[in-house]
Design an enzyme around this catalytic site. Structure first.
Site, mmCIF file in Angstrom:
data_model
loop_
_atom_site.group_PDB
_atom_site.id
_atom_site.type_symbol
_atom_site.label_atom_id
_atom_site.label_comp_id
_atom_site.label_asym_id
_atom_site.label_seq_id
_atom_site.Cartn_x
_atom_site.Cartn_y
_atom_site.Cartn_z
ATOM 1 N N LYS A 1 48.972 46.738 43.663
ATOM 2 C CA LYS A 1 49.128 47.676 44.774
ATOM 3 C C LYS A 1 50.603 47.970 44.990
ATOM 4 O O LYS A 1 51.432 47.069 44.955
ATOM 5 C CB LYS A 1 48.557 47.050 46.048
ATOM 6 C CG LYS A 1 47.054 47.062 46.122
ATOM 7 C CD LYS A 1 46.575 46.614 47.491
ATOM 8 C CE LYS A 1 45.068 46.559 47.547
ATOM 9 N NZ LYS A 1 44.417 47.880 47.391
ATOM 10 N N ARG B 1 33.975 45.228 44.921
ATOM 11 C CA ARG B 1 32.640 45.560 44.424
ATOM 12 C C ARG B 1 32.173 44.570 43.353
ATOM 13 O O ARG B 1 30.978 44.364 43.174
ATOM 14 C CB ARG B 1 32.606 47.008 43.934
ATOM 15 C CG ARG B 1 33.507 47.314 42.772
ATOM 16 C CD ARG B 1 33.783 48.807 42.621
ATOM 17 N NE ARG B 1 34.684 49.307 43.668
ATOM 18 C CZ ARG B 1 35.011 50.578 43.829
ATOM 19 N NH1 ARG B 1 34.509 51.497 43.021
ATOM 20 N NH2 ARG B 1 35.840 50.940 44.793
HETATM 21 N N1 BES Z 1 40.804 46.114 49.668
HETATM 22 C C1 BES Z 1 40.961 47.415 49.128
HETATM 23 C C2 BES Z 1 40.553 48.529 50.073
HETATM 24 C C3 BES Z 1 41.371 48.697 51.330
HETATM 25 C C4 BES Z 1 42.265 49.712 51.453
HETATM 26 C C5 BES Z 1 41.158 47.878 52.425
HETATM 27 C C6 BES Z 1 42.971 49.894 52.617
HETATM 28 C C7 BES Z 1 41.880 48.035 53.596
HETATM 29 C C8 BES Z 1 42.787 49.053 53.700
HETATM 30 C C9 BES Z 1 40.120 47.538 47.862
HETATM 31 O O1 BES Z 1 39.955 46.381 47.129
HETATM 32 C C10 BES Z 1 40.784 48.525 46.970
HETATM 33 O O2 BES Z 1 41.862 48.250 46.541
HETATM 34 N N2 BES Z 1 40.125 49.633 46.694
HETATM 35 C C11 BES Z 1 40.635 50.617 45.835
HETATM 36 C C12 BES Z 1 39.534 51.058 44.912
HETATM 37 C C13 BES Z 1 39.974 51.951 43.772
HETATM 38 C C14 BES Z 1 40.892 51.220 42.842
HETATM 39 C C15 BES Z 1 38.746 52.442 43.052
HETATM 40 C C16 BES Z 1 41.131 51.791 46.663
HETATM 41 O O3 BES Z 1 40.503 52.142 47.639
HETATM 42 O O4 BES Z 1 42.183 52.326 46.327
HETATM 43 MN MN MN Z 2 41.560 46.077 45.789
#
Ligand code: BES
Ligand code: MN
Ligand code: ZN
Length: 480
Positions: free
Chosen positions: A262, A334
């Site tokens: 991230k 997921r």
């Molecule tokens: N934990 C995150 C989602 C999230 C984003 C939670 C903002 C709280 C605040 C999740 O694991 C994630 O990183 N999702 C990705 C999915 C993508 C890579 C398909 C996302 O939403 O960018």
């Molecule tokens: Mn994630």
């Protein structure tokens, strides 16, 4: 932090009296004891009863309470439980350590017990603050007392349970990762079960080897780059005759994104909010002795990197033997949920509800005050929406269509792909989990990525974890 007492008689205390009043009120019953001085203040527009306005009145010995807080209840014609809750957002420990509520002044046209419950819940929720890591603690001790003819005992008790459960959920979410690992969460769950002292409750924690023996390859894939052990937390409450309902919570103790790192990972300690939520609901269900069978499943791990970590292009095999191409190691929630819902179905659960901080996309779509809902059963979805309404927590249903189902299955090298690109992100996450649900299991998915943690509170709520969906899920289960 919050103590409640039901008083039928007016006492001779000097603690503040809290009194509700509608806009355009020109006379208040209490004014008889105050030489009609309130009337004068209203006339001169020095006090007003706009929704949420708190007027502080010194009583100079005319009544036993030193201070009278007149709370603006807004428009009388529009009065509702939601409006009542809104009026109380700034009523907290800052007003005093003991507040005496004149219940009748708040319950016009509404049910007294429900009003008392809402007052406790709302103030309890807004009075919360997290100071575990601060060297200077604030005491937010607050006693609420009710002046009422009604017997409020059971209503108040239930409200206090709710506040306690929501605060426990928020404490877990607010804890930094170095205060709460997967092992710590497992210990918390065991401790919670023991404290409930109920032989209808059983708990089991699976360690890494036992998780491997179950074949949970997707869950273990997420844990590969971590030095901390994963834990599968499985709690069972048996007090019904129907097939169990499973509550599955995403338990990512920290989400760095893995090798799909991230750019900004601040606040990703919140990625276990789903797990914290289901633990809060479990506590409530047991205290309420609901006549249901409930199972709680949490695949707890963090998502980090080291030389062993999961890589993009890797292929994982889930508990049900389906294979998954890793396109992004950041779509890890997921993966853990896939194995968790498989486990739930193997346990014989007829209905599975998962709750997860799953996608950034749901935040873009619905913002920070609306939770996204998906599911495969319209009747259950309708019930969940109704429960949300009753709990005063906003939920919006989002679609899973065949287009997104196809995309989730479009990998050239595996049965499924864990990421499908920019569009329909929230639906894609839901469609992925849905691929692990077998007929005729009823399934719902709540995406709380936007609603579980507020860094810039816009509705007077405390900074940080919100405890969202504890009330809604509790209400949903009550209706079963
Ligand atoms: N934990 C995150 C989602 C999230 C984003 C939670 C903002 C709280 C605040 C999740 O694991 C994630 O990183 N999702 C990705 C999915 C993508 C890579 C398909 C996302 O939403 O960018
Ligand atoms: Mn994630
Ligand atoms: Zn995540």
């Amino acid at each position: 932090m919050l103590e409640i007492i039901n008083n039928t008689k007016r006492t001779t205390t000097n603690k503040p009296l809290v009194y509700g009043a509608f806009e355009k009120t020109d006379t208040l019953a209490i004014d008889a004891k105050l030489d009609d001085e309130l009337k004068e203040l209203i006339k001169k527009e020095q006090i007003s009863f706009k929704l949420g306005k708190i007027n502080k009145i010194f009583t100079f010995g005319k009544i036993s309470h030193d201070v009278l807080y007149l709370i603006g209840l807004g428009k009388k014609e529009e009065y509702s439980y939601e409006q009542l809750e809104e009026s109380l957002r700034e009523v907290n420990y800052k007003l005093g350590d003991e507040l005496h509520f004149d219940l009748a002044s708040f319950s016009l046209g509404l049910n007294d017990e429900e009003v008392a419950k809402r007052i406790v819940q709302t103030i309890g929720i807004y009075n919360y603050h997290y100071d575990e890591c601060l060297s200077e603690k604030t005491t937010n001790q607050l006693k609420l007392k009710f002046i009422s003819e009604h017997n409020l005992k059971s209503a108040l008790e239930e409200a206090l349970w709710l506040v306690t459960a929501i605060d426990n959920t928020r404490d877990l979410v607010n804890k930094p990762y170095n205060y709460l690992s997967a092992s710590d969460l497992a210990e918390y769950a065991l401790h919670l079960c023991a404290s409930l002292e109920d032989d209808k409750v059983t708990a089991r924690i699976y360690n890494k080897q036992e998780i491997a023996d179950l074949g949970m390859g997707a869950f273990l894939g997420v844990n590969k780059g971590s030095t901390a052990e994963p834990k599968l937390i499985h709690l069972v409450y048996q007090n019904g005759s129907q097939k169990p309902i499973a509550l599955v919570g995403k338990g990512l103790m920290y989400d760095t994104g893995g090798y799909s790192l991230k750019q900004s990972m601040n606040n990703m300690k919140d990625d276990m909010a789903g797990a914290a939520t289901v633990l809060g609901v479990f506590e409530l269900v047991v205290k309420k002795q609901m006549p249901i069978n409930l199972q709680l499943i949490i695949c707890a791990t963090d998502n980090r990197i080291n030389g062993e970590a999961l890589l993009p292009d890797d292929v994982l095999t889930a508990m049900n033997k389906k294979t998954i191409e890793i396109v992004s190691t950041d779509a890890e929630g997921r993966l853990t949920l896939a194995d968790a819902v498989c486990f739930a179905q193997k346990q014989g659960c007829g209905e599975v509800i998962d709750i997860a901080t799953l996608t950034g996309a749901v935040v873009v779509a619905l913002g920070e005050y609306t939770t996204g809902l998906f599911g495969n059963d319209q009747k259950a979805i309708k019930q969940m929406l109704e429960a949300g309404k009753k709990a005063n927590e906003e939920i919006w249903e989002l679609p899973i269509n065949d287009h997104i189902r196809k995309q989730v299955r479009s990998s050239k090298v595996a049965d499924l792909t864990n990421s499908t690109g920019r569009t329909m992100g929230a639906s894609s996450g839901a469609a992925f989990i849905e691929a692990f649900i077998d007929k005729p299991t009823k399934w719902m998915h709540l995406d709380i990525a936007g609603t579980s943690f507020h860094t810039s509170p816009a509705r007077k709520e405390p900074y940080g974890a919100t405890g969202v969906m504890v009330k809604t899920l509790y209400q949903y289960l009550l209706n079963q």
